[in-house]
Scaffold this active site. Structure first.
Site, PDB file in Angstrom:
ATOM      1  N   GLU A 255       0.806  -1.202  -0.008  1.00  0.00           N
ATOM      2  CA  GLU A 255      -0.104  -0.186  -0.130  1.00  0.00           C
ATOM      3  C   GLU A 255       0.969   1.216   0.021  1.00  0.00           C
ATOM      4  O   GLU A 255       1.581   1.353   1.073  1.00  0.00           O
ATOM      5  CB  GLU A 255      -0.827   0.164   1.185  1.00  0.00           C
ATOM      6  CG  GLU A 255      -1.742  -1.099   1.404  1.00  0.00           C
ATOM      7  CD  GLU A 255      -3.178  -0.773   0.341  1.00  0.00           C
ATOM      8  OE1 GLU A 255      -3.130   0.069  -0.344  1.00  0.00           O
ATOM      9  OE2 GLU A 255      -3.883  -1.655   0.840  1.00  0.00           O
ATOM     10  N   CYS A 289      -2.252   9.242   2.881  1.00  0.00           N
ATOM     11  CA  CYS A 289      -1.834   8.817   1.626  1.00  0.00           C
ATOM     12  C   CYS A 289      -3.058   9.254   0.574  1.00  0.00           C
ATOM     13  O   CYS A 289      -2.907   9.350  -0.528  1.00  0.00           O
ATOM     14  CB  CYS A 289      -1.756   7.349   1.740  1.00  0.00           C
ATOM     15  SG  CYS A 289      -3.203   6.337   2.337  1.00  0.00           S
TER      16      CYS A 289
HETATM   17  P1  NAD Z   1       8.434   4.833   4.762  1.00  0.00           P
HETATM   18  O1  NAD Z   1       8.311   3.989   3.278  1.00  0.00           O
HETATM   19  O2  NAD Z   1       9.558   5.565   4.853  1.00  0.00           O
HETATM   20  O3  NAD Z   1       8.299   3.749   5.866  1.00  0.00           O
HETATM   21  C1  NAD Z   1       7.150   2.889   6.085  1.00  0.00           C
HETATM   22  C2  NAD Z   1       7.721   1.718   6.927  1.00  0.00           C
HETATM   23  O4  NAD Z   1       8.882   0.906   6.572  1.00  0.00           O
HETATM   24  C3  NAD Z   1       8.415   2.147   8.371  1.00  0.00           C
HETATM   25  O5  NAD Z   1       7.775   1.311   9.166  1.00  0.00           O
HETATM   26  C4  NAD Z   1       9.802   1.913   8.062  1.00  0.00           C
HETATM   27  O6  NAD Z   1      10.664   1.925   9.129  1.00  0.00           O
HETATM   28  C5  NAD Z   1       9.844   0.811   6.965  1.00  0.00           C
HETATM   29  N1  NAD Z   1      11.025   0.664   6.328  1.00  0.00           N
HETATM   30  C6  NAD Z   1      11.833   1.687   5.917  1.00  0.00           C
HETATM   31  N2  NAD Z   1      12.772   1.080   5.146  1.00  0.00           N
HETATM   32  C7  NAD Z   1      12.568  -0.040   4.820  1.00  0.00           C
HETATM   33  C8  NAD Z   1      12.930  -1.573   4.328  1.00  0.00           C
HETATM   34  N3  NAD Z   1      14.080  -1.035   3.347  1.00  0.00           N
HETATM   35  N4  NAD Z   1      12.317  -2.455   4.019  1.00  0.00           N
HETATM   36  C9  NAD Z   1      11.357  -2.678   5.034  1.00  0.00           C
HETATM   37  N5  NAD Z   1      10.763  -1.825   5.756  1.00  0.00           N
HETATM   38  C10 NAD Z   1      11.250  -0.611   5.577  1.00  0.00           C
HETATM   39  O7  NAD Z   1       6.761   5.621   4.844  1.00  0.00           O
HETATM   40  P2  NAD Z   1       6.534   6.363   5.700  1.00  0.00           P
HETATM   41  O8  NAD Z   1       7.193   7.889   5.504  1.00  0.00           O
HETATM   42  O9  NAD Z   1       6.437   6.028   7.139  1.00  0.00           O
HETATM   43  O10 NAD Z   1       5.100   6.923   5.188  1.00  0.00           O
HETATM   44  C11 NAD Z   1       4.519   7.988   4.345  1.00  0.00           C
HETATM   45  C12 NAD Z   1       4.198   7.255   2.772  1.00  0.00           C
HETATM   46  O11 NAD Z   1       3.566   6.124   3.100  1.00  0.00           O
HETATM   47  C13 NAD Z   1       3.567   8.331   1.917  1.00  0.00           C
HETATM   48  O12 NAD Z   1       4.133   7.852   0.599  1.00  0.00           O
HETATM   49  C14 NAD Z   1       2.227   7.627   1.810  1.00  0.00           C
HETATM   50  O13 NAD Z   1       1.413   8.104   0.911  1.00  0.00           O
HETATM   51  C15 NAD Z   1       2.099   6.274   2.148  1.00  0.00           C
HETATM   52  N6  NAD Z   1       1.177   5.613   2.761  1.00  0.00           N
HETATM   53  C16 NAD Z   1       0.363   4.935   1.868  1.00  0.00           C
HETATM   54  C17 NAD Z   1      -0.850   4.346   2.434  1.00  0.00           C
HETATM   55  C18 NAD Z   1      -1.768   3.383   1.498  1.00  0.00           C
HETATM   56  O14 NAD Z   1      -2.436   2.942   2.332  1.00  0.00           O
HETATM   57  N7  NAD Z   1      -1.589   3.055   0.262  1.00  0.00           N
HETATM   58  C19 NAD Z   1      -1.178   4.617   3.793  1.00  0.00           C
HETATM   59  C20 NAD Z   1      -0.367   5.347   4.677  1.00  0.00           C
HETATM   60  C21 NAD Z   1       0.734   5.987   3.949  1.00  0.00           C
END
Ligand code: NAD
Length: 484
Positions: A255, A289
């Site tokens: 997502e 998001c």
């Molecule tokens: P992010 O991708 O930086 O982090 C998300 C999660 O992934 C965190 O728990 C982080 O610690 C972990 N993570 C980081 N690097 C990783 C790796 N290499 N492997 C596995 N896990 C890893 O995202 P964010 O900044 O926390 O969230 C914001 C983004 O999320 C925005 O782009 C937003 O649009 C999106 N988002 C999407 C939805 C949806 O349902 N489509 C919902 C909420 C947020």
């Protein structure tokens, strides 16, 4: 496996101490890290910095629990989900305050997130795992069943750390899987506490939590002894998760980011829709998001709409979410704050017109505050139109021709949500069906429910969560052929 559910509802939860939850127990680690209150920049409580030993223990416990959990009656799982939801609501006040402290959102928004976190559990409990009868004759029976995968890793972002967590836990355990939650290091607190609470309602090993730094996610996704990764976060990280999962063909649901357009037709109630649009763009300081991220307004009403939206946005309080009358809390973390500043710098450098805002906010508090910003009709190829700022900055874009505005709305790698606003609902629905997005709303935006599927088109994701299709995502199919 014990059948007693929720035996210790009244027991106090300590909202000032945080542990991993492994095999039903609270587990500390030698080293710790901590989050920061984004409104004050104060360090919050220590949380575990998990190591390989913790990962090994959690996966072993999940694999052991799965042997029994997969055979429990679905009705029993549903009751436990409902009891967990009640438990969350019993502690609503503490969770909401903690959420405001760690995430920054205003208290009222935090309270509604706790309600939604509970609703995603009870809503999931309304769903049934599908069984499809393909052939049924006197001589032959062919059915497709959906069977659990095993150990799921749920990776949660920092924008809705509680509701997105229960949005993974509910479907995973309803379908008979065990889940290990990894909260974001920016917002680990409500997640760890919710999983601690879940131990009152679920057997050890079914729902666990591991907290850690940036290295924990990649360590988890690289494991060969897990069966699925449910990831919510940015598109860039989602690609890394997919690459890592490919090594062992681990199932994934991604997502990812959005860049939602809203198309405003000339026949709307301008005042009412402009005010709604302000809320839909700036809720959670734009860190949603499915926030409205590109607002296409018909040229006949453009000026009136702009004035009404600017007026509404200028009435919003910006500040610490614990204060009264605050609609925009801080941006959640320094990385994101710097990212939003890059957008503001670009708007300045490109000499785009700003109708309101345009800068960070100087306050007595030291937090990551940004003025809610509306950009006046920037070019379609500008950064603020092409990319997701994930902060309180939104462009208003003028349109004249319907086909052209549909093409502009679709001209994006993202395809999460989109909306059309008109007093002619049927006409708006026709426009909506042309839009490349997983959720299309007419005269609303951001509508989600636990029983409806949610998924992104294009770079906004692979697979999806919630609804019956969401349950399928936590299952393998098994087609059984019976020769009668
Ligand atoms: P992010 O991708 O930086 O982090 C998300 C999660 O992934 C965190 O728990 C982080 O610690 C972990 N993570 C980081 N690097 C990783 C790796 N290499 N492997 C596995 N896990 C890893 O995202 P964010 O900044 O926390 O969230 C914001 C983004 O999320 C925005 O782009 C937003 O649009 C999106 N988002 C999407 C939805 C949806 O349902 N489509 C919902 C909420 C947020």
């Amino acid at each position: 496996m014990g059948s007693q559910i929720g035996h210790s509802d009244g027991e106090a939860l300590d909202f000032a101490s945080f542990s991993n939850i492994i095999d039903g127990d609270k587990k500390r680690t030698e080293s710790t890290i901590h989050g920061i209150n984004p409104a004050t920049l104060e360090a919050l409580y220590p949380v575990p910095l998990s190591t390989k030993t913790d990962i090994d223990a959690a996966i072993a416990a999940a694999r052991a629990a799965f042997k029994t959990w997969r055979k429990t009656a679905v009705e029993d799982r549903k009751q436990r989900l409902r009891a967990f939801a009640e438990g969350l609501l019993l502690h609503k006040n503490e969770f909401a305050h903690l959420l405001t402290k760690e995430q920054g959102k205003p208290l009222a928004v935090a309270e509604s997130e706790v309600d939604n976190a509970a609703r995603w559990l009870t809503g999931t409990a309304e769903l049934d795992i599908p069984v499809e009868t393909v052939v049924e004759t006197p001589t032959s029976l062919i059915k497709t069943k959906y069977v659990p995968l095993g150990v799921v890793v749920g990776i949660v972002p920092w924008n809705f750390p509680l509701m997105l967590l229960t949005g993974k836990v509910g479907p995973a355990v309803l379908t008979g899987n065990c889940i290990i939650i990894k909260p974001s290091p920016f917002t680990p607190y409500c997640g760890l506490k919710a999983i601690e609470l879940a131990q009152r309602y679920f057997p050890p090993g079914v729902i666990q939590a591991l907290s850690g730094d940036d290295s924990l996610g990649p360590q988890l996704t690289a494991r060969s002894d897990i069966h699925k990764i449910s990831f919510t976060g940015s598109t860039a990280t989602g690609k890394r998760v997919m690459e890592s999962a490919s090594k062992h063909l681990t199932r994934i649901t991604l997502e990812l980011g959005g860049n939602d357009p809203a198309i405003i037709c000339p026949d709307v109630d301008v005042q009412a829709v402009a005010e709604k649009m302000a809320g839909l763009a700036f809720l959670n300081s734009g860190q949603v998001c499915i926030a409205v991220k590109r607002i296409y307004v018909h040229e006949n009403i453009y000026e009136e709409f702009r004035a009404a939206m600017v007026k509404k946005v200028e009435s919003y309080g910006v500040g610490n979410g614990l204060q009264k009358d605050v609609f925009l809390g801080p941006v959640q973390n320094r990385l994101q704050f710097d990212r939003v500043k890059e957008f503001l710098d670009d708007i300045r450098q490109e000499k785009q017109v700003v109708c309101t805002g345009g800068d960070v906010l100087q306050t007595k508090e030291r937090g990551f505050f940004v003025q809610p910003t509306i950009v006046d009709n920037p070019p379609d190829d500008s950064k603020i139109v092409r990319e997701e700022p994930f902060g309180p900055v939104v462009p208003l874009l003028r349109w004249a021709d319907e086909e052209e505005v549909i093409a502009r709305a679709n001209d994006s790698n993202a395809g999460l949500g989109a909306s059309v606003w008109s007093s002619d609902v049927e006409h708006a629905r026709c426009i909506g069906e042309e839009l490349e997005a997983g959720s299309v709303w007419i005269n609303q935006h951001m509508g989600i429910i636990p029983t409806a599927h949610f998924a992104g088109h294009k770079s906004s994701g692979i697979g999806g969560e919630w609804g019956v299709d969401g349950l399928r995502g936590y299952c393998n199919t098994q087609t059984v052929f019976v020769n009668r």
